[in-house]
Design a protein around this motif. Structure first.
Motif, PDB file in Angstrom:
ATOM      1  N   ALA A 191       0.917  -1.189  -0.141  1.00 39.69           N
ATOM      2  CA  ALA A 191       0.001   0.171   0.131  1.00 39.69           C
ATOM      3  C   ALA A 191       0.863   1.080  -0.051  1.00 39.69           C
ATOM      4  O   ALA A 191       2.056   1.269   0.686  1.00 39.69           O
ATOM      5  N   ASP A 192       0.453   2.312  -0.728  1.00 38.36           N
ATOM      6  CA  ASP A 192       1.223   3.520  -0.560  1.00 38.36           C
ATOM      7  C   ASP A 192       1.021   4.247   0.785  1.00 38.36           C
ATOM      8  O   ASP A 192       0.218   4.185   1.561  1.00 38.36           O
ATOM      9  N   ALA A 193       2.139   4.576   1.192  1.00 39.04           N
ATOM     10  CA  ALA A 193       2.246   5.318   2.487  1.00 39.04           C
ATOM     11  C   ALA A 193       2.391   6.801   2.139  1.00 39.04           C
ATOM     12  O   ALA A 193       3.486   7.432   1.622  1.00 39.04           O
ATOM     13  N   ALA A 194       1.415   7.460   2.417  1.00 40.30           N
ATOM     14  CA  ALA A 194       1.580   8.925   1.949  1.00 40.30           C
ATOM     15  C   ALA A 194       2.520   9.948   2.809  1.00 40.30           C
ATOM     16  O   ALA A 194       3.327  10.875   2.218  1.00 40.30           O
ATOM     17  N   ASP A 195       2.809   9.453   3.933  1.00 41.82           N
ATOM     18  CA  ASP A 195       3.876   9.928   4.834  1.00 41.82           C
ATOM     19  C   ASP A 195       5.413   9.760   4.233  1.00 41.82           C
ATOM     20  O   ASP A 195       6.342  10.776   4.311  1.00 41.82           O
ATOM     21  N   PHE A 196       5.664   8.833   3.543  1.00 38.34           N
ATOM     22  CA  PHE A 196       6.701   8.686   2.906  1.00 38.34           C
ATOM     23  C   PHE A 196       7.073   8.757   1.219  1.00 38.34           C
ATOM     24  O   PHE A 196       8.190   8.694   0.740  1.00 38.34           O
ATOM     25  N   GLY A 197       5.908   9.082   0.523  1.00 39.45           N
ATOM     26  CA  GLY A 197       6.123   9.098  -0.907  1.00 39.45           C
ATOM     27  C   GLY A 197       6.434   7.622  -1.658  1.00 39.45           C
ATOM     28  O   GLY A 197       6.834   7.743  -2.560  1.00 39.45           O
ATOM     29  N   ARG A 198       6.324   6.694  -1.016  1.00 40.37           N
ATOM     30  CA  ARG A 198       6.284   5.315  -1.407  1.00 40.37           C
ATOM     31  C   ARG A 198       5.551   4.372  -0.701  1.00 40.37           C
ATOM     32  O   ARG A 198       5.048   4.610   0.064  1.00 40.37           O
ATOM     33  N   THR A 199       5.871   2.802  -1.218  1.00 41.31           N
ATOM     34  CA  THR A 199       4.787   2.066  -0.370  1.00 41.31           C
ATOM     35  C   THR A 199       5.456   1.754   0.922  1.00 41.31           C
ATOM     36  O   THR A 199       6.743   2.082   1.310  1.00 41.31           O
ATOM     37  N   TRP A 200       4.682   1.179   1.739  1.00 40.48           N
ATOM     38  CA  TRP A 200       5.176   0.935   3.234  1.00 40.48           C
ATOM     39  C   TRP A 200       6.336   0.064   3.030  1.00 40.48           C
ATOM     40  O   TRP A 200       7.026  -0.063   3.837  1.00 40.48           O
ATOM     41  N   GLY A 201       6.212  -1.162   2.149  1.00 36.46           N
ATOM     42  CA  GLY A 201       7.254  -2.137   2.011  1.00 36.46           C
ATOM     43  C   GLY A 201       8.612  -1.546   1.675  1.00 36.46           C
ATOM     44  O   GLY A 201       9.559  -1.627   2.493  1.00 36.46           O
ATOM     45  N   GLU A 202       8.533  -0.577   0.900  1.00 35.12           N
ATOM     46  CA  GLU A 202       9.762   0.047   0.232  1.00 35.12           C
ATOM     47  C   GLU A 202      10.395   0.876   1.483  1.00 35.12           C
ATOM     48  O   GLU A 202      11.557   0.943   1.699  1.00 35.12           O
ATOM     49  N   GLU A 203       9.512   1.566   2.406  1.00 34.04           N
ATOM     50  CA  GLU A 203       9.934   2.373   3.303  1.00 34.04           C
ATOM     51  C   GLU A 203      10.818   1.436   4.449  1.00 34.04           C
ATOM     52  O   GLU A 203      11.648   1.996   4.940  1.00 34.04           O
ATOM     53  N   LEU A 204       9.853   0.603   4.827  1.00 32.75           N
ATOM     54  CA  LEU A 204      10.526  -0.303   5.676  1.00 32.75           C
ATOM     55  C   LEU A 204      11.650  -1.141   5.464  1.00 32.75           C
ATOM     56  O   LEU A 204      12.466  -1.891   6.128  1.00 32.75           O
ATOM     57  N   LEU A 205      11.970  -1.363   4.083  1.00 27.89           N
ATOM     58  CA  LEU A 205      13.140  -2.188   3.351  1.00 27.89           C
ATOM     59  C   LEU A 205      14.418  -1.126   3.480  1.00 27.89           C
ATOM     60  O   LEU A 205      15.205  -1.679   2.763  1.00 27.89           O
ATOM     61  N   GLU A 206      14.164   0.209   3.751  1.00 31.08           N
ATOM     62  CA  GLU A 206      15.400   1.027   3.382  1.00 31.08           C
ATOM     63  C   GLU A 206      16.647   0.164   4.138  1.00 31.08           C
ATOM     64  O   GLU A 206      16.591  -0.054   5.147  1.00 31.08           O
ATOM     65  N   PRO A 207      17.535   0.120   3.272  1.00 31.08           N
ATOM     66  CA  PRO A 207      18.864  -0.849   3.946  1.00 31.08           C
ATOM     67  C   PRO A 207      19.515   0.185   5.213  1.00 31.08           C
ATOM     68  O   PRO A 207      19.441   1.421   5.283  1.00 31.08           O
ATOM     69  N   THR A 208      20.110  -0.894   6.080  1.00 28.16           N
ATOM     70  CA  THR A 208      20.804  -0.656   7.220  1.00 28.16           C
ATOM     71  C   THR A 208      22.014   0.216   6.759  1.00 28.16           C
ATOM     72  O   THR A 208      22.794  -0.056   5.614  1.00 28.16           O
ATOM     73  N   ARG A 209      22.288   1.553   7.274  1.00 32.56           N
ATOM     74  CA  ARG A 209      23.353   2.255   6.874  1.00 32.56           C
ATOM     75  C   ARG A 209      24.646   1.515   7.267  1.00 32.56           C
ATOM     76  O   ARG A 209      24.749   0.955   8.244  1.00 32.56           O
ATOM     77  N   LEU A 210      25.908   1.536   6.561  1.00 34.53           N
ATOM     78  CA  LEU A 210      26.900   1.025   6.744  1.00 34.53           C
ATOM     79  C   LEU A 210      28.025   1.920   7.324  1.00 34.53           C
ATOM     80  O   LEU A 210      28.023   3.056   6.405  1.00 34.53           O
ATOM     81  N   TYR A 211      28.567   1.762   8.458  1.00 32.26           N
ATOM     82  CA  TYR A 211      29.336   2.751   9.124  1.00 32.26           C
ATOM     83  C   TYR A 211      30.905   2.420   8.908  1.00 32.26           C
ATOM     84  O   TYR A 211      31.736   3.187   9.487  1.00 32.26           O
ATOM     85  N   THR A 212      31.353   0.905   8.712  1.00 30.26           N
ATOM     86  CA  THR A 212      32.742   0.599   8.897  1.00 30.26           C
ATOM     87  C   THR A 212      33.698   1.675   8.409  1.00 30.26           C
ATOM     88  O   THR A 212      34.588   1.837   9.130  1.00 30.26           O
ATOM     89  N   LEU A 213      33.649   1.834   7.025  1.00 32.48           N
ATOM     90  CA  LEU A 213      34.765   2.617   6.242  1.00 32.48           C
ATOM     91  C   LEU A 213      34.646   4.183   6.815  1.00 32.48           C
ATOM     92  O   LEU A 213      35.694   4.380   7.105  1.00 32.48           O
ATOM     93  N   PRO A 214      33.671   4.691   6.782  1.00 37.62           N
ATOM     94  CA  PRO A 214      33.704   5.873   7.699  1.00 37.62           C
ATOM     95  C   PRO A 214      34.499   6.031   8.907  1.00 37.62           C
ATOM     96  O   PRO A 214      35.092   6.940   9.249  1.00 37.62           O
ATOM     97  N   LEU A 215      34.159   4.870   9.967  1.00 42.54           N
ATOM     98  CA  LEU A 215      34.737   5.003  10.926  1.00 42.54           C
ATOM     99  C   LEU A 215      36.066   4.683  11.072  1.00 42.54           C
ATOM    100  O   LEU A 215      36.991   5.182  11.794  1.00 42.54           O
ATOM    101  N   LEU A 216      36.551   3.645  10.159  1.00 43.17           N
ATOM    102  CA  LEU A 216      38.008   3.418  10.076  1.00 43.17           C
ATOM    103  C   LEU A 216      38.782   4.639   9.581  1.00 43.17           C
ATOM    104  O   LEU A 216      39.856   4.732   9.793  1.00 43.17           O
ATOM    105  N   ARG A 217      38.115   5.686   8.678  1.00 47.67           N
ATOM    106  CA  ARG A 217      38.744   6.743   8.158  1.00 47.67           C
ATOM    107  C   ARG A 217      38.952   7.387   9.458  1.00 47.67           C
ATOM    108  O   ARG A 217      39.658   8.487   9.326  1.00 47.67           O
ATOM    109  N   LEU A 218      37.881   7.623  10.336  1.00 43.39           N
ATOM    110  CA  LEU A 218      38.020   8.484  11.299  1.00 43.39           C
ATOM    111  C   LEU A 218      39.039   8.180  12.231  1.00 43.39           C
ATOM    112  O   LEU A 218      39.910   9.002  12.736  1.00 43.39           O
TER     113      LEU A 218
END
Length: 373
Positions: free
Chosen positions: A212-239
């Motif tokens: 179903a379309d999720a008006a709050d997010f501008g895409r479907t509920w499934g697409e919003e909830l499948l937003e991939p996990t942010r990956l922190y490893t390389l930025p933290l290693l660079r830090l």
């Protein structure tokens, strides 16, 4: 001519040919994660990784982690979208390794399914391979197991394990943390891969389908909830390289939320008040809480609420550390300061004292969240 006898394994529901095809479809993505350290390519019984580089370490310590994605896979299955769940797996596994300051070396994966659909398996593994590329990790092996009769035809689960290395005298952790250290929050990309049992309970309880379309997010509920996990490893290693000595401890905000996971990397006798007013939880958390008739504070032990990682850094280098992470594309801000001594006895909330078997410090969230823009 008599008909050829049917393969009894196929008759039992296991299609080995489909498994072979899945491997062929994923091979190129897996190979892109291989540097010269990977020996033997794809398809061996065991992955081989040349450890000669460890000779450059004075006292190399191997770091290892294993995890899965959890019930987030049910949403991928519901909308038949499987190309991002692999990045979630890498986030849950590899980003645990950088917590101790380790550089990831290699990873393996395991997929159990009711039936092998080659394109679906290949999509999952391509996602894992993309995550491995984004964290500098070699994907050296894996296994897909077909379990007819145990799992439904469209059901699957994923898990993985990774290994990294860190110099012994560079290990991050509670023993480095000092009174006055600054606590920095690193923004998440959404719920990541935690608290999805509650999310699914709220969504189903409101009669919402993932398509179903999720008006709050501008895409479907499934697409919003499948937003991939942010990956922190390389930025933290660079830090760690750019601002040496600044970072004393890191915490990956996964199951248990901000307070419990930060408490795990603080020494006994220290405490932190995390100031909610320093950020506004992203809309996905607010919308879900409203649908579930929950206050955001009630979800703090389940969802990350916009903070995917926490860094405990020296006060005199906190600005430089935050600037480096912001420049690397991760919004970072100060949420608290490490204190020593007895925890305050006031009415501002209960402290989380250590977590998951660790006798760590004490953490609580105080104040009110900032309003949305």
């Amino acid at each position: 001519m008599a008909p050829s006898p049917q393969n009894p394994y196929t008759a039992a529901g296991v299609d080995t040919a489909a498994g072979d095809l899945a491997v062929e479809l994923m091979k190129s993505a897996v190979r892109r994660t291989h540097g010269p350290e990977v020996i033997g390519g794809v398809g061996g019984f065991a992955g081989l990784f040349d450890a000669s580089a460890l000779r450059a370490y004075t006292k190399p310590l191997l770091a290892t982690s294993t995890d899965g994605v959890g019930t987030k896979v049910a949403i991928a299955q519901a909308i038949d979208k499987h190309d991002t769940i692999g990045q979630d797996l890498v986030g849950m596994v590899v980003d645990d390794i950088v917590v101790v300051g380790a550089k990831p070396l290699f990873m393996t994966d395991y997929i159990a399914c009711g039936k092998v659909f080659p394109e679906r398996i290949a999509d999952i593994v391509r996602g894992i391979a993309i995550g491995c590329e984004l964290t500098g990790t070699a994907l050296v092996g894996g296994e897909t197991a077909e379990h007819p009769g145990l799992l439904g035809i469209n059901d699957y689960d994923v898990a993985g394990a990774a290994t990294g290395v860190v110099e012994a005298d560079h290990v991050l952790g509670a023993e480095r943390v000092e009174s006055g250290d600054v606590v920095l929050a690193l923004a998440s990309s959404g719920p990541h891969s935690n608290g999805y049992s509650l999310i699914r309970h709220i969504v189903s309880g409101n009669g919402i389908t993932y398509g179903a379309d999720a008006a709050d997010f501008g895409r479907t509920w499934g697409e919003e909830l499948l937003e991939p996990t942010r990956l922190y490893t390389l930025p933290l290693l660079r830090l760690l390289s750019q601002v040496p000595g600044a970072v004393h401890a890191l915490s990956h905000v996964t199951g248990g939320g901000i307070a419990a996971n930060l408490a795990r990397v603080l020494p006994v006798g220290t405490w932190v008040d995390v100031d909610r007013s320093t950020w506004s939880p992203p809309p996905v958390f607010r919308v879900l809480a409203d649908l579930g008739s929950l206050e955001l504070a009630q979800t703090e032990g389940t969802w990350n609420l916009g903070v995917g990682f926490v860094a405990v850094v020296s006060a005199d280098q906190a600005d430089a550390a935050a600037a480096a992470l912001n420049a690397d594309g991760i919004a970072t801000w100060q949420v608290g300061v490490v204190r020593t001594g007895p925890v305050p006895q006031d009415s501002h909330g209960d402290f989380e004292q250590g977590a998951k078997g660790v006798d760590g410090g004490a953490v609580r969230l105080v104040g009110a969240y900032a309003e949305t823009d």
